[in-house]
Design an enzyme around this catalytic site. Sequence first.
Site, mmCIF file in Angstrom:
data_model
loop_
_atom_site.group_PDB
_atom_site.id
_atom_site.type_symbol
_atom_site.label_atom_id
_atom_site.label_comp_id
_atom_site.label_asym_id
_atom_site.label_seq_id
_atom_site.Cartn_x
_atom_site.Cartn_y
_atom_site.Cartn_z
ATOM 1 N N GLU A 180 0.778 -1.267 0.156
ATOM 2 C CA GLU A 180 0.162 -0.196 -0.294
ATOM 3 C C GLU A 180 0.363 0.860 0.576
ATOM 4 O O GLU A 180 2.068 0.795 0.916
ATOM 5 C CB GLU A 180 -1.125 -0.109 1.247
ATOM 6 C CG GLU A 180 -2.365 0.964 1.194
ATOM 7 C CD GLU A 180 -3.115 -0.188 -0.089
ATOM 8 O OE1 GLU A 180 -3.116 -0.376 -1.148
ATOM 9 O OE2 GLU A 180 -3.089 -1.530 0.359
ATOM 10 N N ASP A 221 3.238 2.284 -5.027
ATOM 11 C CA ASP A 221 2.644 2.828 -6.356
ATOM 12 C C ASP A 221 3.417 3.603 -6.691
ATOM 13 O O ASP A 221 4.076 3.319 -8.168
ATOM 14 C CB ASP A 221 1.773 2.034 -6.423
ATOM 15 C CG ASP A 221 0.586 3.079 -6.311
ATOM 16 O OD1 ASP A 221 0.515 3.301 -5.400
ATOM 17 O OD2 ASP A 221 -0.365 3.385 -6.646
ATOM 18 N N GLY A 230 -16.653 4.637 -3.745
ATOM 19 C CA GLY A 230 -16.121 4.400 -2.535
ATOM 20 C C GLY A 230 -15.707 4.071 -0.538
ATOM 21 O O GLY A 230 -15.188 4.533 0.261
ATOM 22 N N LEU A 245 -12.017 0.550 -3.410
ATOM 23 C CA LEU A 245 -11.928 -1.207 -4.488
ATOM 24 C C LEU A 245 -11.565 -0.439 -5.886
ATOM 25 O O LEU A 245 -12.136 -1.657 -6.892
ATOM 26 C CB LEU A 245 -13.459 -1.642 -4.229
ATOM 27 C CG LEU A 245 -13.095 -2.357 -2.718
ATOM 28 C CD1 LEU A 245 -15.298 -3.176 -3.203
ATOM 29 C CD2 LEU A 245 -12.558 -3.341 -2.593
ATOM 30 N N GLU A 292 -6.304 9.863 -15.183
ATOM 31 C CA GLU A 292 -7.360 10.255 -13.455
ATOM 32 C C GLU A 292 -6.221 10.995 -13.350
ATOM 33 O O GLU A 292 -6.906 12.066 -12.272
ATOM 34 C CB GLU A 292 -6.894 8.260 -13.153
ATOM 35 C CG GLU A 292 -7.206 9.376 -11.542
ATOM 36 C CD GLU A 292 -8.063 7.467 -10.683
ATOM 37 O OE1 GLU A 292 -8.994 7.220 -9.952
ATOM 38 O OE2 GLU A 292 -8.420 7.037 -11.591
ATOM 39 N N ASP A 352 -4.007 0.769 -10.183
ATOM 40 C CA ASP A 352 -5.468 0.271 -9.880
ATOM 41 C C ASP A 352 -5.650 -0.189 -10.940
ATOM 42 O O ASP A 352 -6.198 -1.036 -11.366
ATOM 43 C CB ASP A 352 -6.546 1.583 -9.464
ATOM 44 C CG ASP A 352 -6.453 1.714 -7.614
ATOM 45 O OD1 ASP A 352 -5.086 0.572 -6.969
ATOM 46 O OD2 ASP A 352 -6.135 2.949 -7.546
#
Length: 384
Positions: free
Chosen positions: A34, A37, A123, A126, A161, A173
Amino acid sequence: MTVADRAAAGFHQVYAEPPAGRWAAPGRVNLIGEHTDYNDGFVLPFALPLRTVAAAAPQPGETWTVWSELTGETVDFGAAEVTAAGRVTGWAGYVAGIVWALREAGYRVPGARLAIASDVPLGAGLSSSAALEAAVLAALVDLGGLDLPAEAQPRLAQRAENRYVGAPTGIMDQSAAIRCRAGHALFLDCRTEQVEHIPFDLAAAGLAILVIDSNAPHRHVGGEYAARRNSCEKAAALLDVPALRDVPTDNLDDALARLPDDETRRRVRHVVTENQRVYDTVDLLRARQIQQIGPLLVASHTSMRDDFAITVPEIDTAVEAALAAGALGARMTGGGFGGCVLALVEADHSDTVANAVTDAYARRGFTAPTHTTVTPAAGATRLD
């Protein structure tokens, strides 16, 4: 009615004809790794059976029309809105961002009508945004016959994004939404974008992954995520390395001693040790020792809570309750400040763990969580 059928039905309702095809892309959970990336590090996500579906057909000219099942809105935009970032806002901005990024990369993007339906909750951490981007990208690539190989698609979707929507996400993601394989976790080097598909056969081991939605809202565009990224980039500059992935674990103490304050040291410690936990998890999965990854999941969560400071009380409560009820490991997954927890559980013990989390929430007066068990699914694909 399946999500694919809902997308097709919505297309027919809005445009009075059937779509030319349907394209699906999944949400994802990150097994471990986490906030590594965007530090050029390593991650280990897998795709969910929950999917976003884009039903689509070409339309003349440089115009795009998109309908959302979730909002009931239809948004139109043309070439003027995709000549500069941010001109289309809200959920439709992710669609416009893909068109913008394709055009920026020199592709002739076909005009299109689209209808979007999704089972990926918003939200929840995921990656509903990447699922939307990947489904739309797959549709436009096919409709336009564009020469854009799958391995190049995540970086383009990430650019949409980051630059068009304004969310400073890393490459994980979009890579998971596009490149994952069923029954596998995706070991991704976020610098080189090299991938290895790691077998992750939970059923054969008598295990399951329980995903618990904390129902504590999760947002990426807000300041906290960006603040963590900025902190990491400043630390890398202070350490004179390209990114924190270049700080070796066996030299971590020396690196920390060169940093000016405790908060920065804690941020760096999380990233460096989290990269090592990804490696250790991959080694165990290669050896088919899935049961043994539990302590690594717990250590990851502790690091996110104490060093990176991205958990919230609902998340910590879910992890603590799951472990107390017998989960082999549990951790927050996603960018933090809300979202989901994943727990590695014995397959026949999933309901017991889920009920324990629900009871713990009730005792603390939190909104009740929701949960589902998941298996690793495939990345973006054309359905018909």
